[in-house]
Design an enzyme around this catalytic site. Structure first.
Site, PDB file in Angstrom:
ATOM      1  N   TYR A  70     -43.654  -8.303  25.282  1.00 16.90           N
ATOM      2  CA  TYR A  70     -45.094  -8.584  25.201  1.00 16.90           C
ATOM      3  C   TYR A  70     -45.421 -10.013  25.605  1.00 16.90           C
ATOM      4  O   TYR A  70     -46.402 -10.258  26.300  1.00 16.90           O
ATOM      5  CB  TYR A  70     -45.608  -8.317  23.772  1.00 16.90           C
ATOM      6  CG  TYR A  70     -45.629  -6.841  23.454  1.00 16.90           C
ATOM      7  CD1 TYR A  70     -46.754  -6.073  23.704  1.00 16.90           C
ATOM      8  CD2 TYR A  70     -44.505  -6.207  22.940  1.00 16.90           C
ATOM      9  CE1 TYR A  70     -46.769  -4.711  23.448  1.00 16.90           C
ATOM     10  CE2 TYR A  70     -44.503  -4.836  22.686  1.00 16.90           C
ATOM     11  CZ  TYR A  70     -45.642  -4.093  22.937  1.00 16.90           C
ATOM     12  OH  TYR A  70     -45.656  -2.745  22.695  1.00 16.90           O
TER      13      TYR A  70
ATOM     14  N   GLU B 168     -36.725  -1.141  18.102  1.00 19.11           N
ATOM     15  CA  GLU B 168     -36.866  -2.507  17.586  1.00 19.11           C
ATOM     16  C   GLU B 168     -36.221  -2.682  16.216  1.00 19.11           C
ATOM     17  O   GLU B 168     -36.911  -2.978  15.219  1.00 19.11           O
ATOM     18  CB  GLU B 168     -38.355  -2.894  17.543  1.00 19.11           C
ATOM     19  CG  GLU B 168     -39.039  -2.806  18.891  1.00 19.11           C
ATOM     20  CD  GLU B 168     -40.491  -3.255  18.857  1.00 19.11           C
ATOM     21  OE1 GLU B 168     -41.024  -3.524  17.765  1.00 19.11           O
ATOM     22  OE2 GLU B 168     -41.108  -3.349  19.940  1.00 19.11           O
TER      23      GLU B 168
ATOM     24  N   GLU C 168     -41.753  -0.569  26.275  1.00 23.25           N
ATOM     25  CA  GLU C 168     -43.098  -0.953  25.798  1.00 23.25           C
ATOM     26  C   GLU C 168     -43.528  -2.224  26.501  1.00 23.25           C
ATOM     27  O   GLU C 168     -42.752  -3.169  26.625  1.00 23.25           O
ATOM     28  CB  GLU C 168     -43.131  -1.249  24.290  1.00 23.25           C
ATOM     29  CG  GLU C 168     -43.101  -0.053  23.404  1.00 23.25           C
ATOM     30  CD  GLU C 168     -43.150  -0.423  21.928  1.00 23.25           C
ATOM     31  OE1 GLU C 168     -43.731  -1.477  21.576  1.00 23.25           O
ATOM     32  OE2 GLU C 168     -42.580   0.339  21.134  1.00 23.25           O
TER      33      GLU C 168
ATOM     34  N   HIS D 255     -38.690   4.937  14.438  1.00 20.91           N
ATOM     35  CA  HIS D 255     -39.654   3.884  14.738  1.00 20.91           C
ATOM     36  C   HIS D 255     -40.203   3.405  13.391  1.00 20.91           C
ATOM     37  O   HIS D 255     -41.379   3.583  13.086  1.00 20.91           O
ATOM     38  CB  HIS D 255     -40.736   4.400  15.676  1.00 20.91           C
ATOM     39  CG  HIS D 255     -41.526   3.340  16.378  1.00 20.91           C
ATOM     40  ND1 HIS D 255     -41.599   3.237  17.756  1.00 20.91           N
ATOM     41  CD2 HIS D 255     -42.283   2.330  15.918  1.00 20.91           C
ATOM     42  CE1 HIS D 255     -42.381   2.221  18.091  1.00 20.91           C
ATOM     43  NE2 HIS D 255     -42.821   1.646  16.981  1.00 20.91           N
TER      44      HIS D 255
ATOM     45  N   ASN E 155     -38.541  -3.887  25.058  1.00 24.64           N
ATOM     46  CA  ASN E 155     -39.974  -4.052  24.780  1.00 24.64           C
ATOM     47  C   ASN E 155     -40.319  -5.514  24.984  1.00 24.64           C
ATOM     48  O   ASN E 155     -39.703  -6.392  24.370  1.00 24.64           O
ATOM     49  CB  ASN E 155     -40.301  -3.655  23.340  1.00 24.64           C
ATOM     50  CG  ASN E 155     -40.148  -2.158  23.112  1.00 24.64           C
ATOM     51  OD1 ASN E 155     -39.894  -1.400  24.048  1.00 24.64           O
ATOM     52  ND2 ASN E 155     -40.313  -1.726  21.884  1.00 24.64           N
TER      53      ASN E 155
ATOM     54  N   ARG F 238     -42.978   8.674  25.835  1.00 23.34           N
ATOM     55  CA  ARG F 238     -42.078   8.180  24.789  1.00 23.34           C
ATOM     56  C   ARG F 238     -42.788   8.301  23.440  1.00 23.34           C
ATOM     57  O   ARG F 238     -43.834   7.682  23.238  1.00 23.34           O
ATOM     58  CB  ARG F 238     -41.716   6.723  25.090  1.00 23.34           C
ATOM     59  CG  ARG F 238     -40.880   6.073  24.014  1.00 23.34           C
ATOM     60  CD  ARG F 238     -40.459   4.652  24.413  1.00 23.34           C
ATOM     61  NE  ARG F 238     -39.680   4.089  23.341  1.00 23.34           N
ATOM     62  CZ  ARG F 238     -40.116   3.149  22.493  1.00 23.34           C
ATOM     63  NH1 ARG F 238     -41.327   2.629  22.621  1.00 23.34           N
ATOM     64  NH2 ARG F 238     -39.340   2.715  21.538  1.00 23.34           N
TER      65      ARG F 238
HETATM   66  O1  IFM Z   1     -47.326  -1.351  17.877  1.00 20.17           O
HETATM   67  C1  IFM Z   1     -46.091  -1.962  18.068  1.00 20.17           C
HETATM   68  C2  IFM Z   1     -45.001  -0.939  18.227  1.00 20.17           C
HETATM   69  O2  IFM Z   1     -44.940  -0.070  17.157  1.00 20.17           O
HETATM   70  C3  IFM Z   1     -43.658  -1.625  18.343  1.00 20.17           C
HETATM   71  N1  IFM Z   1     -43.687  -2.638  19.357  1.00 20.17           N
HETATM   72  C4  IFM Z   1     -44.771  -3.574  19.346  1.00 20.17           C
HETATM   73  C5  IFM Z   1     -46.107  -2.849  19.281  1.00 20.17           C
HETATM   74  C6  IFM Z   1     -47.262  -3.848  19.266  1.00 20.17           C
HETATM   75  O3  IFM Z   1     -47.159  -4.696  18.178  1.00 20.17           O
END
Ligand code: IFM
Length: 454
Positions: free
Chosen positions: A286, A161, A361, A116, A284, A74
């Site tokens: 985290y 995002e 992500e 992006h 995405n 990606r």
């Molecule tokens: O690095 C970023 C990415 O560009 C978009 N999503 C979160 C990642 C980590 O912060």
């Protein structure tokens, strides 16, 4: 194994974070060039001028992907490299064309993101995402790049995002272009929804009929006091999910923001455009986010390491703040909690059924070092990836339709306002020499893909 047949294992990057070559071969400036060159905006004055030098090391990086054994890569396309000032730049187009060919030669499916965060500066000068015309310009860009790469790209992603583009870019100002205007942020959010729908339509007209169409959202997995959760959910998740998946803007979002705007920038027919049918919803994830009512007195904390006291990205949520969460944390200060991944996937499965999902992500920053023997012992990243992949597997077993998983990121890279101080890569990059060194997590990911996770 709980993963479905054909599950895609991949790794992800983004143009401004890795390419460098900012002034080469006809590329024009994007808002991130301007922002990173503005003193005080990015830690240590870092810029993406050179980044990981991927523009010149593309073949080496594709070889690394092949050694990792990933089935998909990606990446994002730099709008200002392929259409600087609005006219096609052949050298820019050729770069991505060669990348796609090399990926295919190695049996790696190209997953291309159109946006992006790197809006051409010339479009920001004309008003940027708060202006409706930017959506039309985006669709034009989508069609032009679709004509060049459309016979070979496996999956198209319109936006990465959009929450960050709208609310960090125009709301809290911690991202480019650095504006702090809540109404501009809401206008930007709407025009990103519109741009997404227009681009899906444009792409479907020119690319291979077998290509998949998607968008990637960074959904906030919210926990905490119910009313705070509802408000933040509206302006961070449902502001994109609902229009893109067909139910229009949520009534509570319109109510919560009525004191800011009457939403007259939402025109008849926009809802139908934003709801262009999707094949995949990219997610995405985290960490989870904990919210609570704000006492209105103490400096208000913001999520994602935003400066206390800074303008809030959660416009319309003036009475909400973010609560500290117990550790462990990554180097970003983000709590590590894989249960949030499983819960988020199951929520999407429940509330937006019939939309296949893909983790586009997931990963973690740690303060990695190359040891004297040349190894990078990033066991905390290995544990993070292992636990989150297991959470995806549990979600699949519970019925969520998840089609793939992309580690963020293939390489250490330019982490936006944090510059080069945060390392998310499977592969370590020495920013002085450009040298790449596999971390233990890269070997672990290769073995996991080869063996199949269990
Ligand atoms: O690095 C970023 C990415 O560009 C978009 N999503 C979160 C990642 C980590 O912060």
């Amino acid at each position: 194994m709980g993963f479905p047949e054909g599950f895609l294992w991949g790794a992800a990057t983004a143009a401004y974070q890795i390419e460098g070559a900012a002034q080469e071969d006809g590329r024009a400036a994007s808002i991130w060039d301007t922002f990173s060159h503005t003193p005080g905006k990015v830690l240590n004055g870092d810029t993406g001028d050179v980044a990981t030098d991927h523009y010149h090391r593309r073949q080496q990086d594709v070889a690394t992907m092949s050694e990792l054994g990933i089935g998909a890569y990606r990446f994002s396309i730099s709008w200002s490299r392929v259409l600087p000032e609005g006219t096609a730049n052949q050298k820019g187009m050729d770069f991505y064309s060669r990348l796609v060919d090399e990926l295919l030669e190695h049996g790696i499916a190209p997953v291309a993101t159109l946006y992006h965060w790197d809006l051409p500066q010339v479009l920001e000068d004309a008003g940027g995402w708060p202006e409706r015309d930017t959506a039309r310009r985006f669709a034009d860009y989508a069609e032009r790049i679709g004509r060049v790469l459309g016979d070979r790209v496996h999956t198209w992603t319109t936006l990465n995002e959009p929450w960050c583009s709208a609310f960090l870019g125009y709301g809290s100002g911690v991202h480019a272009p650095g504006r702090t205007d809540p109404v501009a942020a809401l206008r930007a959010a709407h025009h990103l929804n519109l741009a997404h729908g227009l681009a899906v339509r444009a792409l479907r007209g020119v690319v291979s009929p077998s290509a998949q169409h998607s968008v990637t959202l960074n959904l906030h997995h919210l926990r905490g006091e119910a009313e705070a959760v509802r408000r933040v959910d509206a302006v961070s998740n449902r502001v994109f999910l609902d229009p893109m998946l067909g139910s229009g803007y949520p009534a509570d979002l319109l109510d919560d923001t009525a004191h800011l705007t009457d939403w007259s920038f939402l025109h008849d027919g926009d809802a139908e455009i934003a709801a262009a049918p999707l094949d995949i919803l990219g997610v995405n994830y985290y960490s989870p986010t904990l919210v609570r009512e704000w006492d209105g007195v103490s400096p208000r904390a913001h999520a994602d390491g935003h400066r206390p006291g800074a303008a809030t990205p959660f416009v319309g949520c003036d009475d909400v703040e973010f609560a500290e969460q117990p550790g462990p944390h990554t180097a970003m200060g983000w709590p590590i909690d894989a249960t949030g991944m499983e819960e988020l996937l199951l929520r999407l499965h429940r509330e937006y059924p019939h939309t296949p999902l893909m983790i586009t992500e997931n990963g973690a920053a740690f303060d990695d070092v190359v040891d004297d023997d040349g190894r990078v012992r990033d066991d905390r990243r290995v544990a993070y990836l292992r636990d989150h992949i297991a959470a995806v597997e549990r979600a699949c077993q519970a019925g969520a339709d998840v089609r793939g998983y992309f580690a963020w990121s293939l390489l250490d890279n330019f982490e936006w306002a944090y510059g080069y101080s945060k390392r998310f890569g499977l592969v370590h990059v020495d920013y002085t020499t450009g040298e790449r060194t596999w971390k233990d997590s890269a070997s672990w990911y290769r073995d996991t893909i080869a063996r199949g996770p269990s």
